[in-house]
Write a protein that holds these residues in place. Structure first.
Motif, short mmCIF file in Angstrom:
data_model
loop_
_atom_site.label_atom_id
_atom_site.label_comp_id
_atom_site.label_asym_id
_atom_site.label_seq_id
_atom_site.Cartn_x
_atom_site.Cartn_y
_atom_site.Cartn_z
N VAL A 123 0.88 -1.22 0.15
CA VAL A 123 -0.16 0.07 0.10
C VAL A 123 0.99 1.20 -0.16
O VAL A 123 1.88 1.30 0.85
N VAL A 124 0.72 2.07 -0.83
CA VAL A 124 1.31 3.52 -0.94
C VAL A 124 0.49 4.59 -0.93
O VAL A 124 -0.61 4.54 -1.47
N GLN A 125 0.56 5.48 0.18
CA GLN A 125 -0.18 6.57 0.41
C GLN A 125 0.86 7.93 0.33
O GLN A 125 1.97 8.08 0.75
N VAL A 126 0.37 8.81 -0.61
CA VAL A 126 1.12 10.17 -0.82
C VAL A 126 0.43 11.34 -0.09
O VAL A 126 -0.85 11.44 -0.40
N THR A 127 1.34 12.16 0.43
CA THR A 127 0.64 13.30 1.03
C THR A 127 -0.14 14.11 -0.23
O THR A 127 0.29 14.39 -1.00
N GLY A 128 -1.43 14.44 0.24
CA GLY A 128 -2.14 15.43 -0.63
C GLY A 128 -2.97 14.54 -1.77
O GLY A 128 -3.72 15.29 -2.32
N ILE A 129 -2.55 13.43 -1.75
CA ILE A 129 -3.62 12.41 -2.57
C ILE A 129 -4.29 11.40 -1.85
O ILE A 129 -3.83 10.68 -1.16
N LYS A 130 -5.68 11.59 -2.02
CA LYS A 130 -6.58 10.72 -1.11
C LYS A 130 -6.61 9.49 -1.60
O LYS A 130 -6.73 8.19 -0.61
#
Length: 365
Positions: A276-283
């Motif tokens: 799982v990859v979560q990037v700041t500013g992208i929901k």
């Protein structure tokens, strides 16, 4: 010497990338007897993007981003050049003083300064820091709470007492780190908002060198740098058999990060493993399920393109090289940061590094 120079949850928990924290940082490096390297270098960075450069060879401060060139005038760069030139002269004296203090005659030595501020876009909390290092070790650092200097080594005590007596300078330093620096950080963010405030989704690949090697989840091409990359097994985050890599720069200004999972084929074939990859500013979360068809390998795989292991490997190598070059340029990988919190914001109308007004000039050791 090159080595010295080249010397950041389970179910029920909300797992998101960290909030957007913006930063303005300056790195000053003086060196002696380092072949093919300027005696003095200054690098200024906003959100880890270099926007200012100065070195003793050119003796000119120059913009490193188009938006800095467009939003500043000739007077700005003349002031920056004058201030950096003054710091260059002071740092040259300092490095000779420190060699005597450490009973050193010649050889390769470095004298470094790292200072700046950070601003959390969501909480509005700010931080400021100013720290010096000699030969890759902490030498003296500013304490915002007491407005005094911390000396971690006996050789730094002389400098601490000398700088502590200059209470006016320390008060100005405190004002710069807690107020003026934040003001300029916001200005630079506005100057480069089309670049610095953008969001770019990641390309996620699963890589493996050999059938017995760890499986690497490689996320690349994302912006900003705030990212969470983690493995899940049957919906629960894995904490064991994991190795987190550093977030690195790509040559195009984006970032990359890898997380390695050691797991046998029997385990991942009989359980649901996913990255799982979560990037700041992208929901949106970016997810790759670990299956045989998703793994890009160095054996028997002929699929070429964005997920091709050779292509991704090249991007990784480029990112590492760029990151190392950045570290060489600023010589900060060997300095431990000590950051203290302090709120505050006041407007200013002068150059960010104008020591007459900003209060963050340099003193002799």
């Amino acid at each position: 010497m090159e080595g010295c120079i080249l010397l950041v949850l389970g179910i029920g928990l909300l797992h998101t990338a960290s909030a957007v924290t913006h930063s303005l940082k300056y790195f000053y490096t003086a060196s002696s007897e380092v072949p093919n390297f300027p005696e003095f270098v200054v690098v200024g960075m906003v959100d880890d993007v270099q926007m200012v450069h100065y070195d003793s060879n050119s003796q000119r401060a120059v913009p490193k981003q188009d938006w800095m060139n467009k939003r500043t005038d000739t007077q700005y760069w003349e002031r920056e050049t004058g201030n950096f030139l003054g710091s260059q002269q002071t740092f040259k004296i300092d490095i000779n003083t420190l060699k005597q203090r450490f009973n050193q005659s010649g050889g390769v030595h470095t004298w470094m300064r790292m200072y700046g501020c950070e601003w959390d876009e969501d909480t509005r909390v700010t931080e400021g820091f100013d720290q010096f290092g000699y030969d890759g070790e902490d030498f003296v650092a500013f304490d915002l709470k007491t407005k005094t200097w911390i000396a971690p080594t006996p050789q730094a005590v002389i400098t601490k007492h000398k700088w502590d007596r200059n209470m006016g300078f320390n008060e100005n330093m405190n004002n710069y780190l807690t107020q003026t620096c934040i003001d300029w950080l916001k200005k630079y963010l506005d100057y480069g908002k089309s670049t610095l405030m953008r969001t770019v989704p990641p390309l996620v690949s699963l890589l493996q060198k050999t059938p017995s090697s760890p499986v690497t989840c490689h996320a690349t091409g994302f912006y900003p740098s705030g990212v969470m990359v983690f493995w899940q097994k049957d919906g629960q985050e894995q904490h064991e058999d994991m190795e987190n890599g550093e977030t690195l720069h790509n040559i195009d200004g984006t970032f990359q990060k890898s997380v390695h999972l050691t797991v046998t084929p029997d385990k991942w074939k009989n359980n649901k493993y996913q990255c799982v990859v979560q990037v700041t500013g992208i929901k949106e979360d970016f997810i790759k399920v670990l299956t045989e068809s998703e793994i890009q390998t160095n054996w028997g795989k002929t699929n070429r393109g964005a997920n091709d292991p050779n292509t991704t490997g090249s991007a990784l190598i480029i990112g590492v090289v760029v990151a190392l070059l950045a570290v060489v340029a600023v010589v900060v990988g060997v300095v431990i940061w000590k950051k203290k919190s302090k709120k505050g914001f006041l407007p200013t109308s002068t150059s960010d590094t104008d020591s007459d007004n900003s209060g963050k000039g340099v003193q002799k050791t």
